[in-house]
Design an enzyme around this catalytic site. Sequence first.
Site, PDB file in Angstrom:
ATOM      1  N   SER A 206       3.597  -9.446  -4.742  1.00 49.47           N
ATOM      2  CA  SER A 206       4.974  -9.006  -4.523  1.00 49.47           C
ATOM      3  C   SER A 206       5.816  -9.336  -5.761  1.00 49.47           C
ATOM      4  O   SER A 206       5.447  -8.946  -6.867  1.00 49.47           O
ATOM      5  CB  SER A 206       5.527  -9.666  -3.253  1.00 49.47           C
ATOM      6  OG  SER A 206       6.719  -9.057  -2.835  1.00 49.47           O
ATOM      7  N   ARG A 268      17.109 -11.513   6.208  1.00 46.23           N
ATOM      8  CA  ARG A 268      15.700 -11.854   6.349  1.00 46.23           C
ATOM      9  C   ARG A 268      15.012 -10.998   7.418  1.00 46.23           C
ATOM     10  O   ARG A 268      13.865 -10.579   7.254  1.00 46.23           O
ATOM     11  CB  ARG A 268      15.568 -13.329   6.713  1.00 46.23           C
ATOM     12  CG  ARG A 268      14.129 -13.810   6.877  1.00 46.23           C
ATOM     13  CD  ARG A 268      13.341 -13.666   5.582  1.00 46.23           C
ATOM     14  NE  ARG A 268      12.084 -14.404   5.637  1.00 46.23           N
ATOM     15  CZ  ARG A 268      11.242 -14.504   4.624  1.00 46.23           C
ATOM     16  NH1 ARG A 268      11.536 -13.907   3.473  1.00 46.23           N
ATOM     17  NH2 ARG A 268      10.123 -15.188   4.735  1.00 46.23           N
ATOM     18  N   ASP A 369       0.648  -1.283   3.260  1.00 46.35           N
ATOM     19  CA  ASP A 369       1.878  -1.805   2.652  1.00 46.35           C
ATOM     20  C   ASP A 369       2.983  -0.757   2.767  1.00 46.35           C
ATOM     21  O   ASP A 369       2.857   0.360   2.257  1.00 46.35           O
ATOM     22  CB  ASP A 369       1.620  -2.153   1.188  1.00 46.35           C
ATOM     23  CG  ASP A 369       2.710  -3.029   0.581  1.00 46.35           C
ATOM     24  OD1 ASP A 369       3.844  -3.001   1.076  1.00 46.35           O
ATOM     25  OD2 ASP A 369       2.408  -3.740  -0.393  1.00 46.35           O
ATOM     26  N   HIS A 402       2.495  -5.363   3.857  1.00 43.53           N
ATOM     27  CA  HIS A 402       2.743  -6.036   2.582  1.00 43.53           C
ATOM     28  C   HIS A 402       2.329  -7.507   2.602  1.00 43.53           C
ATOM     29  O   HIS A 402       1.764  -8.009   1.625  1.00 43.53           O
ATOM     30  CB  HIS A 402       4.231  -5.908   2.249  1.00 43.53           C
ATOM     31  CG  HIS A 402       4.618  -6.488   0.926  1.00 43.53           C
ATOM     32  ND1 HIS A 402       4.234  -5.935  -0.274  1.00 43.53           N
ATOM     33  CD2 HIS A 402       5.366  -7.591   0.606  1.00 43.53           C
ATOM     34  CE1 HIS A 402       4.733  -6.651  -1.273  1.00 43.53           C
ATOM     35  NE2 HIS A 402       5.406  -7.658  -0.765  1.00 43.53           N
ATOM     36  N   ASP A 403       2.600  -8.211   3.674  1.00 38.52           N
ATOM     37  CA  ASP A 403       2.282  -9.631   3.758  1.00 38.52           C
ATOM     38  C   ASP A 403       0.795  -9.900   3.970  1.00 38.52           C
ATOM     39  O   ASP A 403       0.407 -11.057   4.176  1.00 38.52           O
ATOM     40  CB  ASP A 403       3.077 -10.288   4.888  1.00 38.52           C
ATOM     41  CG  ASP A 403       4.397 -10.869   4.411  1.00 38.52           C
ATOM     42  OD1 ASP A 403       4.687 -10.779   3.201  1.00 38.52           O
ATOM     43  OD2 ASP A 403       5.161 -11.403   5.242  1.00 38.52           O
TER      44      ASP A 403
END
Length: 468
Positions: A206, A268, A369, A402-403
Amino acid sequence: MTASPSVFDLSLPDLPLEAGARVMSHVARGWWWGPEKDLPWLRARGHVLPEETVRKNALRVVRRTKKELRQLTVSPRSERPASPDPTVPTVLLVHALTGDMRAGGEGGWWEPVIGPGRALDPERVRLLCFNNLGSCYGSSGPADEGFPQRVEDRRFGAPKPLLKGDLRQNEHPLPATVTPWDQARAILQALDALGLERISLVVGGSLGGMIVLCLAVLAPERFERICPIAAAEEASPWVVGWNHVARQALLLDPEFPVAPVRGLELARQLAMLTYRAEPGLQSRHGRNQPRPGQTQGSGWSSRALYPIQSYLEYQGAKLRARFDARTYLALLGAMDHHDLARAPEGDTRETWGVPRIRASALCVGIDNDQLFYPEHMERLTSRLQALGRHAEYAELSSPHGHDGFLIEWEPLEGLLRRALALPSSRHPRSAGTSTPGDSPSTPETAEAVCPASLPSKTYALSTRPAPC
């Protein structure tokens, strides 16, 4: 013999930022894990923090006064500091947006792949990670007293007065602009302070992947192998757009800039949706999924939160308890400003960006992602191969999006071993070829890459030119 991981502080030269501000009393906080024979070198070069202090203050915001920073930067150093063992290869890790320098060991963000017998083995390599410039876990950042303000972005002149209805930001409460070029320069300063000239592998995901690429462009002769994960050559409009909305959620909190609690939580929550993907959210937070501690779903109620809502509230509160709001703004901005094609010192009238990379590369995309689509890493691989570099593409499969690089430990382990086995850029080969056993566990004779087209001024704002 392997020692326990250590966290240390380094006093660094003042750092001019790309947008024109200047970081004074510059400090980098780093994490190290490697052979025990490294310890005299580490203690001579930096200030090693007590283990108990590190444990008690893990993921707590570090706020330092100007006086405390001055004390750090005037600490006496050894007149003849020890040098690192040149037979131990160095692997540099770069953390993502809200991470810290503790990559491995208890609570480390890559703990399952770091340790004796694992892919990143401190018995075989020297592992380093620095808290990124602009963060709040020990390196210089907006939580420190005296960190420059946005109005000090002198490269573009003084900010113009805002008229009624103007959608531009009021710059006075905002931190100075930090870019991945700046963050990479800060890491180069830290490597200089440690006396480390060459890095066997640098890897990050990232925002960390962005900084990896910037390092390989700024100092191509220093990095033998790179492994950017879930990143891109530039931040796309898709990425900048999501960050813009998150930023507005924070700025519109009535308590900004003093204590924008709800604004940080909402920013967040929005980010978490971009870090994940629908298949993973469905499997973990579908409407009929049991809540923690329950064996079956509780059924429908008009007054109950759906599991995904509870999850997002939890993630928002979790970040709010461990992070600084102005730091979050600075790091969102860093991600927005990522662009390998933009020379950090303006028009150098020379080739810039990807063509400067000399390192062998394993570029990793993540199939689901939703933030950095895997096509970005595929295109980067093709560009490097067309330039004659050794570049490989790999795709990490994860329903979590993505994570995935922080979740899928078994495939990640294999990818890291593959990155370590890339051919060293010190022995140029034709693109797409590899020699078995050419890994950083075997020291080699350095062959510096210092072509005339790579002038020292490209990162002279932060550090002396690397020797040729």
